[in-house]
Every structure is written in structure tokens, then in C-alpha cells.
Design a protein around this motif. Structure first.
Motif, PDB file in Angstrom:
ATOM      1  N   PHE A  82       0.830  -1.205   0.000  1.00  0.00           N
ATOM      2  CA  PHE A  82       0.000   0.000   0.000  1.00  0.00           C
ATOM      3  C   PHE A  82       0.866   1.257   0.000  1.00  0.00           C
ATOM      4  CE2 PHE A  82      -2.533  -3.382   1.684  1.00  0.00           C
ATOM      5  CZ  PHE A  82      -3.774  -3.163   1.122  1.00  0.00           C
ATOM      6  N   SER A  84       0.625   3.765   1.950  1.00  0.00           N
ATOM      7  CA  SER A  84       1.046   4.107   3.319  1.00  0.00           C
ATOM      8  C   SER A  84       1.871   2.974   3.931  1.00  0.00           C
ATOM      9  CB  SER A  84      -0.181   4.360   4.185  1.00  0.00           C
ATOM     10  OG  SER A  84      -0.901   3.151   4.366  1.00  0.00           O
ATOM     11  N   ALA A  86       0.999   0.492   5.330  1.00  0.00           N
ATOM     12  CA  ALA A  86       0.103  -0.213   6.257  1.00  0.00           C
ATOM     13  C   ALA A  86       0.850  -1.260   7.078  1.00  0.00           C
ATOM     14  CB  ALA A  86      -1.073  -0.841   5.499  1.00  0.00           C
ATOM     15  N   LEU A  87       2.060  -0.931   7.502  1.00  0.00           N
ATOM     16  CA  LEU A  87       2.792  -1.845   8.396  1.00  0.00           C
ATOM     17  C   LEU A  87       2.182  -1.741   9.784  1.00  0.00           C
ATOM     18  CD1 LEU A  87       6.504  -1.221   7.377  1.00  0.00           C
ATOM     19  CD2 LEU A  87       5.051  -3.161   6.773  1.00  0.00           C
ATOM     20  N   PHE A  88       2.055  -2.865  10.466  1.00  0.00           N
ATOM     21  CA  PHE A  88       1.474  -2.845  11.806  1.00  0.00           C
ATOM     22  C   PHE A  88       2.536  -2.325  12.780  1.00  0.00           C
ATOM     23  CE2 PHE A  88      -0.686  -6.616   9.758  1.00  0.00           C
ATOM     24  CZ  PHE A  88      -1.755  -5.855   9.312  1.00  0.00           C
ATOM     25  N   PRO A  89       2.296  -1.169  13.390  1.00  0.00           N
ATOM     26  CA  PRO A  89       3.372  -0.490  14.121  1.00  0.00           C
ATOM     27  C   PRO A  89       3.809  -1.196  15.399  1.00  0.00           C
ATOM     28  CG  PRO A  89       1.316   0.701  14.345  1.00  0.00           C
ATOM     29  CD  PRO A  89       1.057  -0.396  13.369  1.00  0.00           C
ATOM     30  N   ASN A  90       2.924  -2.049  15.943  1.00  0.00           N
ATOM     31  CA  ASN A  90       3.291  -2.724  17.198  1.00  0.00           C
ATOM     32  C   ASN A  90       3.980  -4.060  16.952  1.00  0.00           C
ATOM     33  OD1 ASN A  90       0.810  -3.631  16.173  1.00  0.00           O
ATOM     34  ND2 ASN A  90       0.308  -4.589  18.116  1.00  0.00           N
ATOM     35  N   LEU A  91       4.104  -4.467  15.688  1.00  0.00           N
ATOM     36  CA  LEU A  91       4.765  -5.735  15.365  1.00  0.00           C
ATOM     37  C   LEU A  91       6.131  -5.440  14.751  1.00  0.00           C
ATOM     38  CD1 LEU A  91       1.832  -7.753  13.700  1.00  0.00           C
ATOM     39  CD2 LEU A  91       2.353  -7.487  16.122  1.00  0.00           C
ATOM     40  N   GLN A  95       7.560 -10.038  12.413  1.00  0.00           N
ATOM     41  CA  GLN A  95       6.158 -10.354  12.733  1.00  0.00           C
ATOM     42  C   GLN A  95       5.205  -9.816  11.670  1.00  0.00           C
ATOM     43  OE1 GLN A  95       6.204  -8.552  16.614  1.00  0.00           O
ATOM     44  NE2 GLN A  95       6.193 -10.531  17.678  1.00  0.00           N
ATOM     45  N   ALA A  98       5.446 -12.263   8.883  1.00  0.00           N
ATOM     46  CA  ALA A  98       4.837 -13.557   9.215  1.00  0.00           C
ATOM     47  C   ALA A  98       3.308 -13.468   9.312  1.00  0.00           C
ATOM     48  CB  ALA A  98       5.410 -14.067  10.537  1.00  0.00           C
ATOM     49  N   PHE A  99       2.785 -12.245   9.452  1.00  0.00           N
ATOM     50  CA  PHE A  99       1.340 -12.069   9.630  1.00  0.00           C
ATOM     51  C   PHE A  99       0.560 -12.713   8.472  1.00  0.00           C
ATOM     52  CE2 PHE A  99      -2.703  -9.827   9.708  1.00  0.00           C
ATOM     53  CZ  PHE A  99      -2.965  -9.703  11.067  1.00  0.00           C
ATOM     54  N   LYS A 131      10.936  -2.542  14.988  1.00  0.00           N
ATOM     55  CA  LYS A 131       9.554  -2.156  14.713  1.00  0.00           C
ATOM     56  C   LYS A 131       9.556  -1.068  13.633  1.00  0.00           C
ATOM     57  CE  LYS A 131       7.432  -3.553  18.982  1.00  0.00           C
ATOM     58  NZ  LYS A 131       6.800  -3.176  20.234  1.00  0.00           N
ATOM     59  N   VAL A 133       8.653   1.904  13.400  1.00  0.00           N
ATOM     60  CA  VAL A 133       9.080   3.244  13.774  1.00  0.00           C
ATOM     61  C   VAL A 133      10.608   3.356  13.869  1.00  0.00           C
ATOM     62  CG1 VAL A 133       9.029   3.013  16.288  1.00  0.00           C
ATOM     63  CG2 VAL A 133       8.347   5.175  15.243  1.00  0.00           C
ATOM     64  N   ARG A 147       6.693  -8.367   3.036  1.00  0.00           N
ATOM     65  CA  ARG A 147       5.440  -8.908   3.580  1.00  0.00           C
ATOM     66  C   ARG A 147       4.518  -9.356   2.437  1.00  0.00           C
ATOM     67  NH1 ARG A 147       1.521  -5.254   7.315  1.00  0.00           N
ATOM     68  NH2 ARG A 147       1.081  -4.263   5.318  1.00  0.00           N
TER      69      ARG A 147
ATOM     70  N   ASP B 439      -4.133   3.787  10.839  1.00  0.00           N
ATOM     71  CA  ASP B 439      -4.106   3.719   9.381  1.00  0.00           C
ATOM     72  C   ASP B 439      -5.303   2.900   8.879  1.00  0.00           C
ATOM     73  OD1 ASP B 439      -3.543   3.337   6.727  1.00  0.00           O
ATOM     74  OD2 ASP B 439      -1.404   2.979   7.035  1.00  0.00           O
ATOM     75  N   GLU B 441      -5.742   1.520   6.251  1.00  0.00           N
ATOM     76  CA  GLU B 441      -5.357   0.412   5.370  1.00  0.00           C
ATOM     77  C   GLU B 441      -5.006  -0.875   6.131  1.00  0.00           C
ATOM     78  OE1 GLU B 441      -5.935   0.626   2.344  1.00  0.00           O
ATOM     79  OE2 GLU B 441      -4.954   2.272   1.286  1.00  0.00           O
ATOM     80  N   PHE B 442      -4.954  -0.821   7.477  1.00  0.00           N
ATOM     81  CA  PHE B 442      -4.602  -2.037   8.236  1.00  0.00           C
ATOM     82  C   PHE B 442      -5.531  -3.201   7.873  1.00  0.00           C
ATOM     83  CE2 PHE B 442      -2.580   0.261  12.133  1.00  0.00           C
ATOM     84  CZ  PHE B 442      -1.428   0.449  11.395  1.00  0.00           C
ATOM     85  N   ARG B 451      -6.296 -12.514   5.988  1.00  0.00           N
ATOM     86  CA  ARG B 451      -6.490 -12.561   7.437  1.00  0.00           C
ATOM     87  C   ARG B 451      -7.786 -11.830   7.790  1.00  0.00           C
ATOM     88  NH1 ARG B 451      -3.488 -16.196  10.034  1.00  0.00           N
ATOM     89  NH2 ARG B 451      -1.885 -15.129  11.212  1.00  0.00           N
ATOM     90  N   ARG B 459      -4.566  -8.339  17.185  1.00  0.00           N
ATOM     91  CA  ARG B 459      -3.094  -8.255  17.185  1.00  0.00           C
ATOM     92  C   ARG B 459      -2.562  -6.848  16.957  1.00  0.00           C
ATOM     93  NH1 ARG B 459       0.445 -12.439  14.271  1.00  0.00           N
ATOM     94  NH2 ARG B 459       1.959 -11.191  15.409  1.00  0.00           N
ATOM     95  N   VAL B 460      -3.378  -5.993  16.351  1.00  0.00           N
ATOM     96  CA  VAL B 460      -2.848  -4.674  15.996  1.00  0.00           C
ATOM     97  C   VAL B 460      -3.666  -3.526  16.599  1.00  0.00           C
ATOM     98  CG1 VAL B 460      -2.182  -3.171  14.086  1.00  0.00           C
ATOM     99  CG2 VAL B 460      -1.933  -5.643  13.844  1.00  0.00           C
ATOM    100  N   ILE B 464      -2.524  -1.390  19.923  1.00  0.00           N
ATOM    101  CA  ILE B 464      -2.063  -0.008  19.737  1.00  0.00           C
ATOM    102  C   ILE B 464      -2.948   0.949  20.522  1.00  0.00           C
ATOM    103  CG2 ILE B 464      -1.671   1.843  18.053  1.00  0.00           C
ATOM    104  CD1 ILE B 464      -1.203  -0.240  15.971  1.00  0.00           C
ATOM    105  N   THR B 544       4.499   1.657  20.187  1.00  0.00           N
ATOM    106  CA  THR B 544       4.970   2.615  19.192  1.00  0.00           C
ATOM    107  C   THR B 544       3.768   3.175  18.481  1.00  0.00           C
ATOM    108  OG1 THR B 544       5.238   0.710  17.809  1.00  0.00           O
ATOM    109  CG2 THR B 544       7.212   1.633  18.801  1.00  0.00           C
ATOM    110  N   ARG B 545       3.948   4.358  17.996  1.00  0.00           N
ATOM    111  CA  ARG B 545       2.795   4.999  17.388  1.00  0.00           C
ATOM    112  C   ARG B 545       2.588   4.528  15.955  1.00  0.00           C
ATOM    113  NH1 ARG B 545       3.880  10.877  17.669  1.00  0.00           N
ATOM    114  NH2 ARG B 545       6.012  10.171  17.684  1.00  0.00           N
ATOM    115  N   GLY B 546       1.338   4.335  15.623  1.00  0.00           N
ATOM    116  CA  GLY B 546       1.020   3.941  14.259  1.00  0.00           C
ATOM    117  C   GLY B 546       0.005   4.888  13.678  1.00  0.00           C
TER     118      GLY B 546
END
Lengths: 350, 549
Positions: A82, A84, A86-91, A95, A98-99, A131, A133, A147, B439, B441-442, B451, B459-460, B464, B544-546
Motif C-alpha cells: 500500500f 502508506s 500499512a505496516l502494523f506499528p506494534n509488530l 512479525q 509472518a502475519f 519495529k 518506527v 510482507r 491507518d 489500510e490495516f 487474514r 493483534r494490531v 495499539i 509505538t505509534r502507528g
């Protein structure tokens, strides 16, 4: 080479507004296709339809010969990057990758190996535990690509993946992207509004304008034989000039008559003429085959000057190059001459 | 239908059921009850009740104290918020904390403090001459204190969103500070002002504590419902008054939402933070004003604390803990405090999860637009229903033997349900804004990877949103500990609550134990708030911020 993606008469409307109208083209297996066009031309809508994230109002999408028009995204074997990311910021990077690896095709033992493999492919082997960030824009873009590629999709869809990067990084990643695509052999469709990017990367360029297909073909084909004045202007960066057909192989731009231009139209018919910047020369305004113009601006363009002038007949802006040190300044009246053999002629005014 | 769509539909059905049971059903029962049990059981009967001179007078009184409290609180909160955000105030953290103090105690506590200071045996009574605190003036002062933090929260947020470039542009154009205040600052917080004023208005007219403790013979709608139901056992009249009370709050809520929808973003991605330059006159005025307000807010708690450990205020101020021996007084004793904590914990956990699940469904899933629109409406509706009206509606709905959920009546479950519903809207708005910041787009990215949406949620999105989830849980906890209006008709013999005990002990003349119970609620809330802040600091550091900038 067989066709991997077939788009047939695709249309999409949003609340009565047509986003796509009767678009058809094919992408051969393993090819890199770019959807290019100005903002709002429908290229992202088309990509989302290919991904199964939108359903077309009419028309068909065939993937490897099978009708996939109503197939959900998960059943299409696609990877998407995408705009943006759209990476998951907490993973972590690993990860995130692997999602998308799930189901019986990806037992735990294979997962880690595949994550390592794609991280190596995009050159991020040491950054698995970071991560998003903690990664630069370019690195984030690579994680997003890794990914998307991890589940070994048959199709890779990229929505302006390089637009958020600064020009320097963008240039480097462009080459890398092409290299990774070639190595993996995955059929790729990328959306971009940057025609230079499209020409640099694509085997096939699909030009869209206001939801309609203008032309689809190889970069060379588009540059040498743009099908419409829009393609000539948007993709090939040519000057588009208003002209009129004259008898024989002649056309006129204002009072200037240019001979040796094949057009096949009745005398007096309105024309659009496309002239490559390289075949547009600045001369003396008094010469008979030169169109008088007034210089509006002179800019430095690398090792030469870019001169922007307005034709006195019709008022069209013309871009041409001149050697560094040429005595041309804003406000000068100059002549603009075209190489008749290289002019492309289209029926109708611009 | 695939599993994902099935789960989405199931969640929508469950949330719809929740709103049906918690809001639509009880409100319908309230309307039906207000029409019944009269001479002819007709709507004319309701009209007759609504035009009862006593009710009309109470309604006028409620509007008067509501409007006056709203004007005073909004002005004070604007001043205080301006001091916190636009002046170089020393010890800003302490001023900010002091501004929030009344939020941690039941609104009754400020009324009790007024009694201790200005009542018949008040400390400052001799200085007051013939003037009395009892009446509308007492209600207004008590509510100004109790509602101050709500207005402050809104206005501080509004004033924090300032674009430094606008002030720099004004300075370059030679505009004075005053003209910049009128041209930039005030228009920027217009929605905040409307919102704060309406929130204070709604809280004031729904408040029962202050009118009961310092209202004297000044009738207001909230007290009228209380008297009709618990005093006269005239439930139909109570229902009619509860309906009457719904009209101004629903109108206020409608205006607030309308104003919110017209508010454009104060900040853009290119905004620069406002840099405060020293300004002696402004900073001195702000420091003085904010110190007086903060002293007033802290003073209320200090007076109650002091009086609750004084042997016999104000004649014998020797130290004693006897007022904390709650089991000696009516109201439920220490058990009531335990029940309140239990209610607060269940409300916090259940409320936060429910609110986030619903907000997620509304924000991040697409199908069933009509149902989602209705759920969105219900999410906002609860703020328009005053606590007393909601509580009474629950009595009519759940105390009906024909209702399958009749067994809930008098249990902790009904208290939790009512409390979550009563405080739902504010929590919903904050959960929605937390999810909007993710976001968009998640979910699309996950769909492209095959998924399901709940995987991204689990999970996300939820991880967050943990800070917002904790904030929401704290909001529910603190309010569940302090609320009186929504639970006053609903508690049973085994589910007496501390906040209601404060009201009942004061009613029985046990003012010092009432203050002591109020202080216990305050300390529990303070401890939970501090613990919450500690956890929040850690969580914010680790997540962390997303957010999309």
C-alpha cells in the motif's frame, strides 16, 4: 508468454460517478505492468478491483485464465503493497512479514525460514526485530514489499509504493524493485502517477485518463507511437500544438506552413500535432518554416537550458532545449522549428 | 456466508441486543409508564402531569440553575484552561491536577463543603450576615465546583490545538494580543465553548446531590423525580418528570453534536507548536486567577477531609476516626464501599471492552450500513438521557415480571449495565477518535493477506489502542464510584453503594460520616487514577505509534 491478468471491459461507478469505463488490457505472465495517469484517473480503483477489495460494476477480471471477478482477496494469490505501507506499528518487521503466512501451507517450521528468506531478498536481514518506527522510510517500504512477497503470491500489486520517499531513495529503490521482481518472476502491477517511473520499470505501461484507457503498450511503443495527444503529452512529454491540414503533405501552424508531414486529412481540418522536445528547435523567427514565439522563461536543465515559449499563433506553450550560453532571454521573440518527419498528427484540435 | 461476515453480523446483533436491553427497551417502558396508571391512562393524562404547576416551577428552576452554572463554569474553566495552555504558569502539572480534583469525588462532596463553610453551623457563617447558602445559590456554587473539571477537559483540549503560525502571522501584521484573542483564539475554541457549556448544563440539571444538600426549598426537576418516586411512590408522575427532563438534555446533546459536526480541524500536518513568550501582565493575572480557583477546588476537599475527622464540627475540632466507622450508620457501611469498588471494576472492564468493540465495528467494518447507523445513533443517545431518567426507566423495564430479564433487578449486573450505558457516549467518542487515528489500510492489508478483521483487531488495533482503552476504563471506574443519579433507584439490599450512602447519611443528619464516605471514594479514585497514570506512562512508552499524521 501466456496472459496472467486479463481485464475485460471493466467499469466501476461510485454513486453514479464513473471511476472506470470499459477498460480492457492484458498483462503477460511474469511481466511488470504500470498503471499510469493523473490523479483521479481510476488507477487505484483498478488496482483495488484486481486485488478483490472492490467489485466492478461490470466487466471481468481473469487471473491465469480463470474468472476472478467476484473472488475474495484471500483466494486470489496476491500480495499488496500500500501507499502508506500499512505496516502494523506494534509488530516487528519479522512479525509483520509472518502475519500473512498462515494456514496449512505454512507450518511453524517453514514460517521462520521464509521470513528470513524474504528479509534477505529485500536486504534487511539484520533488521528482523525492529519495529516500523525504528526503520527509515526506505526500509519500511522494503518490509512492506517483503510482507507482500512472503506467501509466494502469483501476483504482486503495488499502490504508489515509492511516492512517500525522497527522490534520492526513490531512485535507488526503483532499481531494486525491478531487480527483485525479475528474480522472483512474480507478475506485477504497479500504480504510479509518475510517468518517468513507469517508463523506467515497466514492461507494459497502461495509460488511464478520466477512467478510460488511453493506450497500453511497451514503454518504447508509447514513446515512439503515442496513440493520443494525451499520451504524447503525459507519457512522452511532447509539445502538443494546434494546427490545420493543408493540401498534400502539408500542415499549417498559424501562418507557418510545414511541408513533409503525412496526415491523410482533408484540407482545413483541425489537427493536434505532437512534437518531441528533442525535435523542437529554436531558430530565427524570420525563417520561413519557423513559428514565431515569445520566450516566457529560461531554466537550467542539467547541462542545457530549457526554454519555455508561447507560440504567437494559438498561444500554445512550447518546451525546447538550447545549449548552455545560448543568447536567449525572457521576452525575446524567437522562431520554433519542427522536424517534419518526427511530428505525430492527430485529428481534432487539442 | 463466510466466517468473517458471520462474525461481523453476530457482533452487530450482540451490540444491537445490548442497546435494545440497555436503552431502547427501558426508554420505551418509561414512555409507556408515564402514560399509564392515571385516571384514564391516556396521553391527556401525561399532558396534565406535565402542566402541573409544581412541575412547571421545578422545570423553570432547573433551567435557571443549569444556565447560570453553565455560564459561570464555562467562563472560569476557559480562564483556567487559558492559564494552563497559553500563559507561562509555574507548576503547571499541579494546577492541571488541581483542576481535576472534583472529578474524583461525588458531586455531593462540594455541596457538603458548602454546608460546612456556610451552613447554619458553618465556619464562615458569622461573616455572611443575613445571606444564606441554601437555595439556588448553593446549587449553583456546588455544581460550578463539581462540573468544573468536565468543562476544563474540553476547553483545555480545544486551546491546546493551537497553530503557532497563525499567531506569528498576526504578530507580523502588527495585531495586538487582544485582537488576536478575538480573531484567532476564540473562534478556534468556539465548539469547545459550546460543548463545555452544554455538558455543564446537562450535568447540572441532572444532578440530585446539590439540590438535596444545599437546595433548601428550591425545587428542581431532579429532586422532583426523586421525591415523586421514593417519597410519594407516584411512579407515573416520576416517569412524566423523567420524560420532561429528557427534552432539554436531548436538545442540548443535539446542539452539541451539530456544533461538533461543523467544527473544522484546528491543526493541519503543517501546524507548528505555539511558543509562549513571557508577558508579565498576562502571566501575573493568570497565576493569580488560577491560584484562587485551584485553592477553591482543593479547599472543598480539604474542608470535607478536615470535617470528617473533627469530633463535632465546628465546635469540637479534635481529631477522631469515629465518622469512618461506617457500620454504625445507615447507608450500607463498609460493605457499600466494597460494592462500589466492585461496580467500578466491572463497569471499567466491561465498559471499556464493549465501547471499543462497538467503536471498532462502526469504524472499521463496512457491511450493514443501516444497522451501523442505528448503533452509532444509540451510542450518542445515552448522553442525552439524564441519569435519573435512565435509572427510573430501568425500574419500569426490569421490574416488570413479564420481562425475561426481571431476575437482574436488584443485582450488581443491573447497576453495571446502567452505569456503562449512562457514561457510554463520552467513552464512545474517545474510542472512536483513537481508532480513527489508526491507518485505515490495516484492515485492507490484512484482507489482502487473507487474514480476518478480528485478527487485525486482536493483534494490531486493540494493542495499539491500549492507552485509550486504559483511559476509557479509568473514566468508567471513576464515574462508577461517584455516580448517584443513575443508581439511586436501582440498588438492592445487598448492592448498596458508597455514593448513595453519602446521600442517605446526609439525609439522616449524619453529615460528618457522609463527608467521610465521600473522602473514601475520593481516595480510592485518586489511588486508581495514580496507578492508572503509572501504567499509562509505561504503556505509552512501549507502544509505538502507528498514527496517520
Amino acid at each position: 508468454m501466456s496472459e496472467a491478468i486479463d481485464v475485460a471491459s471493466l467499469s466501476k461507478t461510485f454513486g453514479g460517478q464513473a471511476a472506470l469505463s470499459d477498460v480492457s488490457f492484458s498483462v503477460p505472465e511474469g511481466a511488470f505492468a504500470c498503471l499510469v495517469g493523473p490523479s483521479g484517473c481510476g488507477k487505484t480503483t483498478l488496482l483495488r478491483i484486481l486485488a478483490g477489495l472492490e467489485t466492478p460494476s461490470s466487466g471481468q477480471v481473469l487471473l491465469n485464465g480463470s474468472d476472478a471477478t467476484r473472488l475474495n482477496p484471500a483466494s486470489r494469490s496476491i500480495g499488496v503493497v500500500f501507499q502508506s505501507y500499512a505496516l502494523f506499528p506494534n509488530l516487528t518487521a519479522a512479525q509483520n512479514i509472518a502475519f500473512g503466512l498462515h494456514g496449512k501451507d505454512w507450518p511453524r517450521s517453514n514460517k521462520q525460514a521464509r521470513v528470513d528468506e524474504v528479509l534477505a531478498l529485500v536486504g534487511l536481514s539484520g533488521l528482523a526485530k525492529r519495529k516500523p518506527v525504528q526503520l527509515s522510510g526506505g526500509q519500511q517500504q522494503r518490509v512492506a514489499l517483503a510482507r507482500a512477497l512472503a506467501p509466494r503470491p502469483r501476483f504482486l500489486l503495488l499502490d504508489e509504493p515509492l511516492s512517500a520517499l525522497d527522490p534520492h531513495v526513490r531512485g535507488a529503490l526503483r532499481a531494486e524493485l525491478k531487480d527483485i521482481q525479475r528474480r522472483t518472476g512474480v507478475t506485477t502491477v504497479m500504480v504510479t502517477h509518475d510517468q518517468e517511473e513507469a517508463l523506467a520499470l515497466a514492461d507494459l505501461v497502461v495509460v488511464l485518463r478520466a477512467g478510460r484507457l488511453e493506450q497500453a503498450g511497451s514503454p518504447r511503443h508509447l514513446l515512439e507511437q503515442p496513440a493520443t495527444p494525451f499520451v504524447a503529452d503525459f507519457v512522452a512529454n511532447m509539445n502538443i500544438i494546434e494546427a490545420r491540414a493543408e493540401s498534400g503533405e502539408r500542415i499549417s501552424i498559424g501562418a507557418t506552413v510545414i511541408a513533409g508531414v503525412v496526415h491523410g486529412l482533408a484540407p482545413g481540418a483541425a489537427l493536434s500535432v505532437a512534437a518531441a522536445q528533442g525535435n523542437t528547435r529554436l531558430t530565427d523567427a524570420a525563417l520561413p518554416a519557423a513559428c514565431p514565439a515569445r520566450v516566457r522563461a529560461v531554466e537550467f536543465a542539467g547541462r542545457q537550458l530549457r526554454v519555455i515559449a508561447r507560440l504567437e499563433a494559438g498561444g500554445t506553450l512550447i518546451r525546447a532545449h538550447a545549449p548552455l550560453g545560448s543568447p536567449v532571454a525572457s521576452g525575446d521573440v524567437i522562431g520554433v522549428a519542427f522536424d517534419p518527419q518526427s511530428l505525430r498528427v492527430y485529428a481534432g484540435a487539442p | 456466508m463466510n466466517a468473517e461476515k458471520f462474525i461481523q453480523r453476530l457482533c452487530l446483533v450482540l451490540v444491537t441486543l445490548y442497546f435494545g436491553v440497555s436503552l431502547a427497551g427501558p426508554l420505551t417502558a418509561l414512555v409507556v409508564s408515564s402514560l399509564q396508571s392515571g385516571d384514564d391512562g391516556s396521553a391527556a393524562n401525561l399532558a396534565g402531569r406535565l402542566t402541573d404547576p409544581r412541575l412547571v416551577r421545578a422545570a423553570g428552576n432547573s433551567l435557571w440553575v443549569g444556565a447560570l452554572t453553565s455560564a459561570i463554569t464555562t467562563a472560569l474553566a476557559l480562564f483556567y484552561a487559558y492559564g494552563l495552555t497559553r500563559a507561562r504558569l509555574p507548576l503547571k502539572g499541579i494546577f492541571a491536577a488541581a483542576g481535576q480534583i472534583p472529578l474524583l469525588a461525588p458531586s455531593l462532596l462540594s455541596a457538603l463543603a458548602l454546608v460546612y463553610l456556610f451552613g447554619v453551623q458553618g465556619l464562615l457563617r458569622p461573616w455572611m450576615g443575613e445571606a444564606s447558602i441554601m437555595g439556588w445559590q448553593g446549587i449553583v456554587i456546588a455544581n460550578v465546583i463539581a462540573t468544573f473539571p468536565h468543562a476544563l477537559l474540553v476547553l483545555r483540549t480545544a486551546l491546546s490545538a493551537s497553530d503557532g503560525r497563525l499567531y506569528e502571522a498576526g504578530e507580523l501584521m502588527g495585531r495586538s494580543g487582544r485582537s488576536m484573542f478575538l480573531a484567532v483564539t476564540l473562534p478556534g475554541v468556539r465548539h469547545g465553548l459550546v460543548s463545555a457549556a452544554l455538558i455543564v448544563f446537562m450535568l447540572t440539571i441532572a444532578d440530585i446531590g446539590a439540590p438535596k444538600v444545599v437546595g433548601g426549598s428550591f425545587d428542581v426537576l431532579a429532586l422532583e423525580i426523586y421525591e415523586q418516586v421514593l417519597g410519594q411512590q407516584d411512579f407515573a408522575m416520576g416517569a412524566a418528570v423523567a420524560l420532561a427532563m429528557l427534552a432539554p438534555t436531548a436538545l442540548a446533546m443535539g446542539i452539541e453534536r451539530w456544533a461538533a459536526s461543523r467544527q473544522s480541524a484546528a491543526l493541519s500536518a503543517r501546524s507548528t507548536p505555539l511558543v509562549l513568550k513571557p508577558h508579565l501582565a498576562r502571566d501575573t493575572a493568570m497565576l493569580t486567577g488560577c491560584s484562587i480557583i485551584a485553592a477553591g477546588l482543593v479547599g472543598v476537599i480539604a474542608v470535607c477531609q478536615f470535617a470528617s475527622v473533627a469530633a463535632f464540627w465546628p465546635y469540637d475540632v479534635s481529631f477522631t476516626t469515629k465518622h469512618y466507622d461506617f457500620n454504625r450508620f445507615d447507608g450500607g457501611g463498609w460493605q457499600a464501599l466494597g460494592n462500589s469498588v466492585q461496580l467500578a471494576v466491572f463497569t471499567a472492564i466491561g465498559g471499556a471492552l464493549l465501547v471499543f468493540a462497538n467503536a471498532y465495528l462502526l469504524e472499521k467494518t463496512k457491511p450493514h450500513r443501516v444497522v451501523r447507523g442505528a448503533l452509532s445513533g444509540f451510542s450518542l443517545l445515552s448522553a442525552a438521557v439524564p441519569g435519573l431518567s435512565l435509572g427510573l426507566a430501568y425500574v419500569f423495564f426490569f421490574n416488570n415480571p413479564a420481562n425475561l430479564l426481571n431476575g437482574l433487578y436488584g443485582t450488581m449486573a443491573i447497576l453495571v449495565l446502567a452505569t456503562i450505558t449512562h457514561f457510554y457516549t463520552v467513552a464512545h467518542l474517545s474510542a472512536t477518535s483513537a481508532l480513527k487515528a489508526l491507518d485505515p489500510e490495516f484492515e485492507t492489508a490484512a484482507a489482502a493477506m487473507g487474514r480476518p478483521f478480528w485478527m487485525v483487531a486482536a493483534r494490531v488495533s486493540f494493542p495499539i489502542s491500549t492507552p485509550a482503552l486504559i483511559e476509557t476504563a479509568l473514566y468508567f471506574f471513576v464515574n462508577a464510584m461517584t455516580t448517584v443519579s443513575v443508581v439511586v433507584f436501582l440498588y438492592g439490599p445487598h448492592t448498596k453503594l458508597a455514593s448513595v450512602a453519602v446521600l442517605n447519611m446526609d439525609d439522616a443528619g449524619d453529615v460528618a460520616p457522609a463527608a467521610a464516605m465521600g473522602m473514601m471514594i475520593f481516595y480510592i479514585n485518586l489511588a486508581v487514577r495514580i496507578a492508572g497514570e503509572t501504567v499509562l506512562t509505561r504503556v505509552r512508552a512501549s507502544t509505538t505509534r502507528g498514527k496517520v499524521s
